[in-house]
Design an enzyme around this catalytic site. Structure first.
Site, mmCIF file in Angstrom:
data_model
loop_
_atom_site.group_PDB
_atom_site.id
_atom_site.type_symbol
_atom_site.label_atom_id
_atom_site.label_comp_id
_atom_site.label_asym_id
_atom_site.label_seq_id
_atom_site.Cartn_x
_atom_site.Cartn_y
_atom_site.Cartn_z
ATOM 1 N N TYR A 33 0.723 -1.287 0.275
ATOM 2 C CA TYR A 33 0.065 0.105 -0.139
ATOM 3 C C TYR A 33 0.961 1.292 -0.067
ATOM 4 O O TYR A 33 2.016 1.317 0.806
ATOM 5 C CB TYR A 33 -1.020 0.227 1.226
ATOM 6 C CG TYR A 33 -1.837 -1.055 1.219
ATOM 7 C CD1 TYR A 33 -3.244 -0.359 0.014
ATOM 8 C CD2 TYR A 33 -1.649 -2.582 1.811
ATOM 9 C CE1 TYR A 33 -3.969 -2.160 0.456
ATOM 10 C CE2 TYR A 33 -2.902 -3.636 1.383
ATOM 11 C CZ TYR A 33 -3.775 -2.780 0.739
ATOM 12 O OH TYR A 33 -4.957 -4.320 0.528
ATOM 13 N N TYR A 75 -17.107 0.590 1.741
ATOM 14 C CA TYR A 75 -16.285 -0.103 1.306
ATOM 15 C C TYR A 75 -14.685 -0.387 2.336
ATOM 16 O O TYR A 75 -14.492 0.471 3.322
ATOM 17 C CB TYR A 75 -14.836 0.676 0.042
ATOM 18 C CG TYR A 75 -14.884 0.297 -0.493
ATOM 19 C CD1 TYR A 75 -14.194 -1.015 -1.830
ATOM 20 C CD2 TYR A 75 -13.154 0.148 -0.106
ATOM 21 C CE1 TYR A 75 -13.674 -1.634 -2.257
ATOM 22 C CE2 TYR A 75 -11.935 -0.650 -1.312
ATOM 23 C CZ TYR A 75 -12.251 -1.619 -1.375
ATOM 24 O OH TYR A 75 -11.159 -1.773 -2.830
ATOM 25 N N MET A 77 -11.528 -1.545 2.337
ATOM 26 C CA MET A 77 -10.126 -1.325 1.835
ATOM 27 C C MET A 77 -9.374 -2.563 2.841
ATOM 28 O O MET A 77 -8.470 -2.673 1.561
ATOM 29 C CB MET A 77 -9.532 -0.055 2.092
ATOM 30 C CG MET A 77 -10.286 1.637 1.769
ATOM 31 S SD MET A 77 -9.215 2.767 1.733
ATOM 32 C CE MET A 77 -9.236 2.800 4.251
ATOM 33 N N HIS A 114 -12.862 -6.403 -2.664
ATOM 34 C CA HIS A 114 -12.537 -6.778 -3.382
ATOM 35 C C HIS A 114 -11.652 -8.215 -2.825
ATOM 36 O O HIS A 114 -10.967 -7.639 -1.536
ATOM 37 C CB HIS A 114 -11.912 -6.351 -4.147
ATOM 38 C CG HIS A 114 -12.349 -5.144 -4.884
ATOM 39 N ND1 HIS A 114 -12.393 -3.557 -4.819
ATOM 40 C CD2 HIS A 114 -12.559 -4.984 -6.052
ATOM 41 C CE1 HIS A 114 -12.726 -2.908 -5.441
ATOM 42 N NE2 HIS A 114 -13.124 -4.157 -6.399
ATOM 43 N N ALA A 122 -10.982 -16.498 2.824
ATOM 44 C CA ALA A 122 -11.618 -14.473 2.924
ATOM 45 C C ALA A 122 -13.094 -15.127 2.465
ATOM 46 O O ALA A 122 -13.714 -14.729 2.999
ATOM 47 C CB ALA A 122 -10.413 -14.144 2.238
ATOM 48 N N PHE A 125 -14.917 -16.951 5.332
ATOM 49 C CA PHE A 125 -15.307 -15.900 5.900
ATOM 50 C C PHE A 125 -16.141 -15.149 5.910
ATOM 51 O O PHE A 125 -17.598 -14.458 6.342
ATOM 52 C CB PHE A 125 -13.498 -15.526 6.232
ATOM 53 C CG PHE A 125 -13.883 -14.433 7.541
ATOM 54 C CD1 PHE A 125 -14.221 -14.787 8.714
ATOM 55 C CD2 PHE A 125 -14.083 -12.663 6.906
ATOM 56 C CE1 PHE A 125 -14.303 -13.251 8.992
ATOM 57 C CE2 PHE A 125 -14.576 -12.669 8.195
ATOM 58 C CZ PHE A 125 -14.597 -12.466 9.341
ATOM 59 N N TYR A 141 -5.823 -6.206 -9.817
ATOM 60 C CA TYR A 141 -4.001 -6.169 -9.327
ATOM 61 C C TYR A 141 -3.050 -6.416 -10.385
ATOM 62 O O TYR A 141 -3.404 -7.116 -10.583
ATOM 63 C CB TYR A 141 -4.056 -7.421 -8.185
ATOM 64 C CG TYR A 141 -5.158 -7.796 -6.921
ATOM 65 C CD1 TYR A 141 -4.976 -7.220 -6.224
ATOM 66 C CD2 TYR A 141 -6.557 -9.166 -7.129
ATOM 67 C CE1 TYR A 141 -5.995 -7.080 -5.003
ATOM 68 C CE2 TYR A 141 -6.999 -8.709 -5.922
ATOM 69 C CZ TYR A 141 -7.214 -8.379 -5.075
ATOM 70 O OH TYR A 141 -7.849 -7.883 -4.192
ATOM 71 N N LYS A 142 -2.668 -5.693 -9.910
ATOM 72 C CA LYS A 142 -1.100 -5.106 -10.569
ATOM 73 C C LYS A 142 -0.229 -6.016 -10.775
ATOM 74 O O LYS A 142 0.709 -6.372 -11.882
ATOM 75 C CB LYS A 142 -0.695 -3.663 -11.317
ATOM 76 C CG LYS A 142 -2.443 -2.723 -11.906
ATOM 77 C CD LYS A 142 -2.581 -2.786 -12.909
ATOM 78 C CE LYS A 142 -4.061 -2.329 -12.852
ATOM 79 N NZ LYS A 142 -4.757 -2.969 -13.310
#
Length: 164
Positions: A33, A75, A77, A114, A122, A125, A141-142
């Site tokens: 990040y 959202y 993050m 996302h 995940a 969950f 995702y890059k």
């Protein structure tokens, strides 16, 4: 044999402890990040929290409010927990905080996030909390493989649209 005793609680993310969030995210998530992300987190207040397990930071959550086409969204993050502390209720505590915040903020229609398409843990969950896949974002995702992400959503209430 007595059940082991442990204490879990939420804590504030501040300028004095933000470096712990950097380390936590580096250990939990496959992406890095930006400095701007961490600067913005400091402005989130109750929407960004640490999870403490016996006074040790083991997880965290960071959310932001968005409005799009008269729909108020929360959202997620990031929401993550160190692997050694999974299945102990840490993630549940963090997500319950998000759900409580959505209720406190009033008028939040949707919570979404996302999730990398291969992150089965995940996905399971979030499904326990009635999140469902709404779409697949190819190439989201890059810098990681697979690059695709699912958009998971929990609808809290149907938006009230005013039609002329």
């Amino acid at each position: 044999m007595p059940k082991p005793q442990f204490r879990m609680e939420l804590g504030e993310i501040t300028l004095h402890n933000i470096k712990q969030l950097r380390k936590l995210n580096a250990a939990v998530f496959p992406i890095a990040y930006t400095d701007k992300f961490y600067k913005d987190v400091l402005e989130l207040g109750e929407l960004a929290k640490y999870a403490y397990f016996n006074d040790i930071v083991v997880g965290g959550v960071c959310c932001r409010v968005e409005t799009e086409a008269m729909v108020k969204k929360l959202y997620i993050m990031t929401l993550g927990c160190l692997a050694a502390y999974r299945r102990l209720g840490v993630g549940t505590m963090l997500l319950k905080h998000v759900l409580a915040m959505a209720e406190q903020l009033k008028d939040v229609d949707i919570i979404y996030l996302h999730v990398q398409t291969n992150n089965d843990e995940a996905l399971q969950f979030y499904k326990k909390f009635d999140f469902f896949i709404t779409e697949t974002k190819e190439g989201y995702y890059k810098t990681v493989e697979p690059a695709d992400a699912y958009v998971l959503q929990k609808t809290l209430k149907e938006p009230n649209y005013i039609l002329d």
